[in-house]
Motif scaffolding. Structure first.
Motif, mmCIF file in Angstrom:
data_model
loop_
_atom_site.group_PDB
_atom_site.id
_atom_site.type_symbol
_atom_site.label_atom_id
_atom_site.label_comp_id
_atom_site.label_asym_id
_atom_site.label_seq_id
_atom_site.Cartn_x
_atom_site.Cartn_y
_atom_site.Cartn_z
ATOM 1 N N ASN A 360 0.842 -1.198 0.000
ATOM 2 C CA ASN A 360 0.000 0.000 0.000
ATOM 3 C C ASN A 360 0.879 1.251 0.000
ATOM 4 O O ASN A 360 1.657 1.464 0.927
ATOM 5 C CB ASN A 360 -0.900 -0.010 1.243
ATOM 6 C CG ASN A 360 -1.910 1.123 1.226
ATOM 7 O OD1 ASN A 360 -1.833 2.027 0.406
ATOM 8 N ND2 ASN A 360 -2.870 1.070 2.131
ATOM 9 N N PRO A 361 0.778 2.102 -1.042
ATOM 10 C CA PRO A 361 1.639 3.292 -1.115
ATOM 11 C C PRO A 361 1.192 4.436 -0.208
ATOM 12 O O PRO A 361 1.851 5.478 -0.150
ATOM 13 C CB PRO A 361 1.522 3.697 -2.586
ATOM 14 C CG PRO A 361 0.158 3.242 -2.988
ATOM 15 C CD PRO A 361 -0.099 1.971 -2.220
ATOM 16 N N GLN A 362 0.095 4.277 0.509
ATOM 17 C CA GLN A 362 -0.449 5.361 1.329
ATOM 18 C C GLN A 362 0.575 5.867 2.346
ATOM 19 O O GLN A 362 0.700 7.074 2.579
ATOM 20 C CB GLN A 362 -1.711 4.883 2.045
ATOM 21 C CG GLN A 362 -2.328 5.935 2.956
ATOM 22 C CD GLN A 362 -3.539 5.404 3.713
ATOM 23 O OE1 GLN A 362 -4.045 4.323 3.391
ATOM 24 N NE2 GLN A 362 -3.987 6.141 4.695
ATOM 25 N N TYR A 363 1.314 4.944 2.973
ATOM 26 C CA TYR A 363 2.283 5.341 3.990
ATOM 27 C C TYR A 363 3.400 6.189 3.388
ATOM 28 O O TYR A 363 3.864 7.154 4.000
ATOM 29 C CB TYR A 363 2.880 4.103 4.667
ATOM 30 C CG TYR A 363 1.851 3.222 5.325
ATOM 31 C CD1 TYR A 363 1.197 3.640 6.483
ATOM 32 C CD2 TYR A 363 1.518 1.980 4.794
ATOM 33 C CE1 TYR A 363 0.253 2.842 7.099
ATOM 34 C CE2 TYR A 363 0.562 1.172 5.397
ATOM 35 C CZ TYR A 363 -0.065 1.616 6.549
ATOM 36 O OH TYR A 363 -1.007 0.825 7.145
ATOM 37 N N PHE A 365 3.212 8.149 0.748
ATOM 38 C CA PHE A 365 2.701 9.479 0.414
ATOM 39 C C PHE A 365 2.443 10.309 1.671
ATOM 40 O O PHE A 365 2.551 11.537 1.640
ATOM 41 C CB PHE A 365 1.444 9.361 -0.442
ATOM 42 C CG PHE A 365 1.748 9.116 -1.885
ATOM 43 C CD1 PHE A 365 1.759 10.153 -2.793
ATOM 44 C CD2 PHE A 365 2.059 7.845 -2.343
ATOM 45 C CE1 PHE A 365 2.064 9.944 -4.128
ATOM 46 C CE2 PHE A 365 2.372 7.619 -3.668
ATOM 47 C CZ PHE A 365 2.373 8.671 -4.564
ATOM 48 N N ASP A 366 2.139 9.652 2.757
ATOM 49 C CA ASP A 366 1.991 10.357 4.030
ATOM 50 C C ASP A 366 3.312 11.024 4.417
ATOM 51 O O ASP A 366 3.340 12.194 4.840
ATOM 52 C CB ASP A 366 1.555 9.363 5.109
ATOM 53 C CG ASP A 366 1.357 10.039 6.465
ATOM 54 O OD1 ASP A 366 0.612 11.029 6.518
ATOM 55 O OD2 ASP A 366 1.947 9.572 7.453
ATOM 56 N N GLU A 398 -3.214 2.052 -7.615
ATOM 57 C CA GLU A 398 -3.383 2.760 -6.347
ATOM 58 C C GLU A 398 -2.368 3.896 -6.201
ATOM 59 O O GLU A 398 -2.674 4.943 -5.624
ATOM 60 C CB GLU A 398 -3.249 1.785 -5.177
ATOM 61 C CG GLU A 398 -3.804 2.325 -3.883
ATOM 62 C CD GLU A 398 -4.049 1.239 -2.847
ATOM 63 O OE1 GLU A 398 -4.138 1.593 -1.666
ATOM 64 O OE2 GLU A 398 -4.125 0.055 -3.225
ATOM 65 N N THR A 399 -1.163 3.696 -6.736
ATOM 66 C CA THR A 399 -0.151 4.748 -6.684
ATOM 67 C C THR A 399 -0.583 5.944 -7.528
ATOM 68 O O THR A 399 -0.406 7.101 -7.120
ATOM 69 C CB THR A 399 1.208 4.221 -7.182
ATOM 70 O OG1 THR A 399 1.548 3.037 -6.456
ATOM 71 C CG2 THR A 399 2.298 5.250 -6.987
ATOM 72 N N GLU A 401 -3.612 6.810 -8.098
ATOM 73 C CA GLU A 401 -4.674 7.479 -7.332
ATOM 74 C C GLU A 401 -4.087 8.420 -6.282
ATOM 75 O O GLU A 401 -4.594 9.522 -6.069
ATOM 76 C CB GLU A 401 -5.565 6.431 -6.652
ATOM 77 C CG GLU A 401 -6.515 5.714 -7.584
ATOM 78 C CD GLU A 401 -7.383 4.709 -6.847
ATOM 79 O OE1 GLU A 401 -7.467 4.801 -5.609
ATOM 80 O OE2 GLU A 401 -7.967 3.836 -7.520
ATOM 81 N N GLN A 402 -3.016 7.967 -5.621
ATOM 82 C CA GLN A 402 -2.369 8.799 -4.602
ATOM 83 C C GLN A 402 -1.777 10.064 -5.227
ATOM 84 O O GLN A 402 -1.872 11.155 -4.655
ATOM 85 C CB GLN A 402 -1.274 8.008 -3.888
ATOM 86 C CG GLN A 402 -1.763 6.876 -3.007
ATOM 87 C CD GLN A 402 -2.442 7.367 -1.735
ATOM 88 O OE1 GLN A 402 -2.196 8.476 -1.277
ATOM 89 N NE2 GLN A 402 -3.317 6.559 -1.177
ATOM 90 N N ASP A 405 -4.596 12.389 -6.228
ATOM 91 C CA ASP A 405 -5.243 12.986 -5.055
ATOM 92 C C ASP A 405 -4.513 14.253 -4.604
ATOM 93 O O ASP A 405 -5.134 15.178 -4.057
ATOM 94 C CB ASP A 405 -5.273 11.969 -3.914
ATOM 95 C CG ASP A 405 -6.044 12.486 -2.712
ATOM 96 O OD1 ASP A 405 -7.236 12.823 -2.866
ATOM 97 O OD2 ASP A 405 -5.451 12.574 -1.619
ATOM 98 N N LEU A 406 -3.204 14.334 -4.832
ATOM 99 C CA LEU A 406 -2.444 15.534 -4.463
ATOM 100 C C LEU A 406 -2.918 16.761 -5.235
ATOM 101 O O LEU A 406 -2.813 17.892 -4.750
ATOM 102 C CB LEU A 406 -0.950 15.308 -4.703
ATOM 103 C CG LEU A 406 -0.269 14.243 -3.831
ATOM 104 C CD1 LEU A 406 1.172 14.026 -4.290
ATOM 105 C CD2 LEU A 406 -0.299 14.636 -2.365
#
Length: 622
Positions: A360-363, A365-366, A398-399, A401-402, A405-406
Motif C-alpha cells: 500500500n503506497p499510502q504510507y 505518500f503520508d 493505487e499509486t 490514485e495517490q 489525489d495531491l
C-alpha cells in the motif's frame, strides 16, 4: 538378471525420450520389478506416481555402459577426463533426443552419473583430496566449479562418507568462497528432507567433536530437520542454547514454528538473554518479526513482540537499532516502527529501501506530504525515488490514485508534478482526466505550467486536459499555454504542442489562440529589435573586441609558459588533436577516430532567472 538389465535399459531410453520428473504406474509396465531393484521409487508427496532413483548404482552402471558404447571409448582413469567424457555423453543425448539445454531432468541425470563415476575412481585415488585442491584453485571458472561441486556432494551421500569428511567438505567450500554463499546451507537443509538420518548424525558429530569449528553448519542441519517434522530438534536447540545462544538462535530463526507452546517457550527464552550484542539483537529481532507474522502465535505474544522491537529500536547504540530495523523492513509492514526508529537515529537513508515489501503506497505518500510541509518545494525527494518506482511497478493503479489525489490541494499539486518527474529518463504516466473535480484539473494545469523545468516531458500529460468535459478547464489550459508561449518558451513550446496535436478541426481550433500568442510575441520582439540605444553589441563592440583580444593573448602566454615548465601538471598530459571538429587523434596512434554524438536537453522556465527572488517566492507560496 539379463532380462532385468534389458528392462532398465529400456527405462533409460524411455526417460530421455519423455523427460518427466515423475511417471504414472501405468506408464512403466515393469514397475514392480524395478521398484524391487531400487531403480524406481514412489514419490513421497504423491503416492500415485513413480520417479527414477538417480542414486541407484544399477541404473547408473547401465547408463555408463550406454555412454561407453555410444562414445566408443572407455571411462578414463582420472577425474578431469572422466567429467569431460560425461560432458560428451550429455551432448550426445541432447542431440539424439533433441533435449533443451535448460532441461532439469537431463542435468539431474548427468550429475548423478558423475557422482557414480566418482565412486569408481575413489578406489584408485582420494576424491576428497582432489576436491580440496580443486576449490582452492582460483583459476577455476564458476561454471566449471559447479559442474564438479554438485556431483561431489552427491557422491558423499551415496558412498556413506563419514561425518568428518562431509562436514570438512562443507567448511572447505565456505572458506574458498570470496563472498558468503548459500550453497552449503541449502545442501545441509536439504538433507533433512531426503536423508534425515544422515542429517542427525552430522549434527550430533558436530556438537560432540568440535562444536566451535562446525557451529556455522549445525543451525542449517537443525532447520532442515525441524521443518520436515522432526520436532525433537527443538529440544536439541534448547540444549545448545545453554552452550552457545547465537548458534541456537540461528537455528530457531529458520524454524517454521507451528506449535504455540514452542513459540511461547522461545519468546520467554529470548527475554533472558543478557547482555545483548549487535549480533544477538539481529537474531532476536528476526524471531520477534517471525512471531508477529506467525498465525500460530497468540495475540499476547504478537503484542509483546512489537513492544520488544520498540525497545531495540530505541537503543542508545544505533548499531543495535540499525540491526533490528533492517530485519523489520524485510519482514514486517509496520509504519509505526519506522517512526520509532527515525526519532532515535535520524537515519533518513532508510527511505531508499524501507517500502520495498509494502503493498500500500499510502504510507509513503503520508511521509512525502510531511516532508513537503517541512522542506517546501525545493526539498529533495531523491530518497524516495526507489520506493516510488517500486509502488508504480507493483501497485500502479493505487499509486496513480495517490498522485492524482495531491492535485485536489493546490499546495501539494507541485509535489505531484515533482513525483511524476521522479523517474529516470521520462515521466510516470498518470491520466489527468481521472481528476473528477474541476478545481483539481485547474490546479494540475497551474502546477505544470509553473513548474521550473521539463515542460517538454510534461506536455503530453497536460494536453490530455484538452479532452476535459469542462469548458472552463479547456479555456484555462489555452490561456496558460498561450501565456507560456508569449512570456517563457516562445516557438519551442509551440512546436512541441503542434507535434502532440492531430490535424483534426478540434485540435486546429485549440491551436488558434496559441498561434496568436506567438505572433504577438514575434511582433514585440521585432519592435524591440529596432531599439538600439541600450544594445551593447551596437554601442560597446570596440571595447568587447579589445577585451577578448587581450584575454586570448594572456591565455596564449600562460599556455606557452606552462609548456616550458617540465614540472607542471599539463606536462604529464598527452596532446590530442581535434580534426575539423568531427574526429580526434592522439600522440600514440595515427588513427583518426570519429567523435561520438551525445545530447541532453531540458526546457527551463525563463522566469526562474529573469527575476529569481520573485519566482522562488511564488513557488514556495504556490
Amino acid at each position: 538378471m539379463n532380462q532385468n538389465i534389458d528392462k532398465i535399459t529400456d527405462l533409460i531410453h524411455y526417460t530421455f525420450e519423455n523427460r518427466k520428473g515423475k511417471y504414472k504406474f501405468s506408464e512403466i509396465l515393469d514397475h514392480v520389478v524395478l521398484l524391487k531393484q531400487g531403480v524406481l521409487k514412489i514419490v513421497e508427496k504423491d503416492l500415485q506416481y513413480l520417479e527414477i532413483n538417480l542414486d541407484s548404482f544399477l541404473f547408473n552402471e547401465l547408463l555408463l555402459n550406454i555412454a561407453e558404447t555410444e562414445l566408443k571409448r572407455k571411462l578414463p582413469d582420472n577425474i578431469i577426463d572422466t567429467f569431460l567424457f560425461i560432458d560428451d555423453f550429455e551432448k550426445y543425448l541432447k542431440n539424439k533426443y533433441s533435449i533443451d539445454d535448460s532441461s532439469k531432468e537431463i542435468t539431474n541425470s548427468i550429475n548423478a552419473l558423475k557422482a557414480f563415476v566418482l565412486t569408481i575412481l575413489n578406489n584408485q585415488l582420494s576424491v576428497y583430496d582432489f576436491y580440496v585442491e580443486f576449490i582452492k584453485d582460483k583459476k577455476q571458472k564458476r561454471r566449471d566449479s559447479s559442474d564438479f561441486i554438485d556431483p561431489y556432494f552427491q557422491f558423499l551421500i551415496i558412498t556413506n562418507a563419514c561425518e568428518e569428511v562431509i562436514l570438512s567438505s562443507c567448511i572447505e567450500y565456505n572458506n574458498s568462497e570470496k563472498h558468503p554463499s548459500n550453497y552449503i546451507y541449502n545442501f545441509l537443509r536439504g538433507l533433512g528432507k531426503n536423508h534425515s538420518t544422515l542429517a542427525k548424525q552430522l549434527a550430533e558429530f558436530g556438537i560432540k567433536n568440535d562444536f566451535q569449528k562446525y557451529s556455522v553448519l549445525i543451525p542449517n542441519l537443525f532447520i532442515g530437520l525441524y521443518n520436515e517434522g522432526h520436532n525433537d530438534t527443538f529440544d536439541d536447540s534448547i540444549l545448545i542454547f545453554e552452550k552457545d545462544p547465537i548458534t541456537a538462535l540461528k537455528a530457531f530463526s529458520g524454524y517454521n514454528l507451528s506449535n504455540g507452546s514452542d513459540i511461547k517457550q522461545l519468546f520467554e527464552l529470548l527475554n533472558k538473554i543478557e547482555p545483548i550484542t549487535v549480533e544477538l539483537v539481529n537474531l532476536k529481532s528476526v524471531l520477534f518479526c517471525n512471531f508477529i507474522e506467525n498465525d500460530n502465535a497468540s495475540a499476547e505474544i504478537k503484542e509483546n513482540s512489537i513492544k520488544e522491537l520498540v525497545k531495540l529500536l530505541k537503543s542508545e547504540d544505533h548499531k543495535k537499532a540499525d540491526s533490528a530495523f533492517q530485519n523489520i523492513q524485510y519482514n514486517l509492514e509496520k509504519y509505526y516502527l519506522l517512526n520509532v526508529y527515525l526519532n532515535n537515529t535520524q537515519n533518513f537513508n532508510v527511505f531508499n529501501y524501507f517500502f520495498h515489501n509494502f503493498k500500500n503506497p499510502q504510507y509513503l505518500f503520508d511521509i512525502l506530504i510531511k516532508r513537503y510541509d517541512a522542506s517546501g518545494f525545493r526539498g529533495s525527494i531523491d530518497l524516495f525515488k526507489n520506493s516510488l518506482n517500486h509502488f508504480l511497478d507493483t501497485n500502479k493503479e493505487e499509486t496513480e490514485e495517490q498522485i492524482l489525489d495531491l492535485f485536489n490541494f493546490r499546495k501539494y499539486s507541485l509535489l505531484a508534478v515533482k513525483i511524476i518527474l521522479s523517474t529516470h529518463g521520462g515521466v510516470h504516466q498518470v491520466n489527468l482526466l481521472k481528476l473528477s473535480e474541476k478545481q483539481a484539473q485547474l490546479f494540475a494545469i497551474d502546477s505544470i505550467c509553473n513548474y521550473p523545468n521539463s515542460i517538454d516531458d510534461l506536455l503530453p500529460l497536460l494536453l490530455k486536459l484538452k479532452e476535459s468535459n469542462l469548458k472552463e478547464v479547456k479555456d484555462y489550459l489555452q490561456t496558460m499555454l498561450a501565456e507560456l508561449i508569449f512570456e517563457v518558451y516562445q516557438e519551442s513550446l509551440l512546436d512541441l504542442i503542434k507535434k502532440n496535436l492531430t490535424n483534426s478541426k478540434k485540435d486546429k481550433d485549440f491551436l488558434i489562440p496559441l498561434q496568436k500568442a506567438f505572433d504577438e510575441y514575434s511582433k514585440m520582439r521585432e519592435f524591440k529589435a529596432k531599439i538600439k540605444d541600450l544594445d551593447p553589441k551596437e554601442n560597446e563592440r570596440n571595447l568587447m573586441d579589445l577585451y577578448y583580444r587581450l584575454e586570448h593573448e594572456n591565455q596564449a602566454k600562460m599556455m606557452k609558459n606552462i609548456d616550458k615548465d617540465k614540472n607542471s601538471f599539463l606536462s604529464m598530459m598527452k596532446n590530442m588533436v581535434i580534426v575539423r571538429g568531427r574526429a580526434w587523434k592522439n600522440d600514440d596512434s595515427e588513427d583518426i577516430l570519429p567523435l561520438g554524438y551525445f545530447e541532453s536537453s531540458m526546457m527551463i522556465d525563463t522566469r526562474a532567472y529573469k527575476n529569481p527572488p520573485v519566482y522562488e517566492q511564488n513557488l514556495e507560496n504556490f
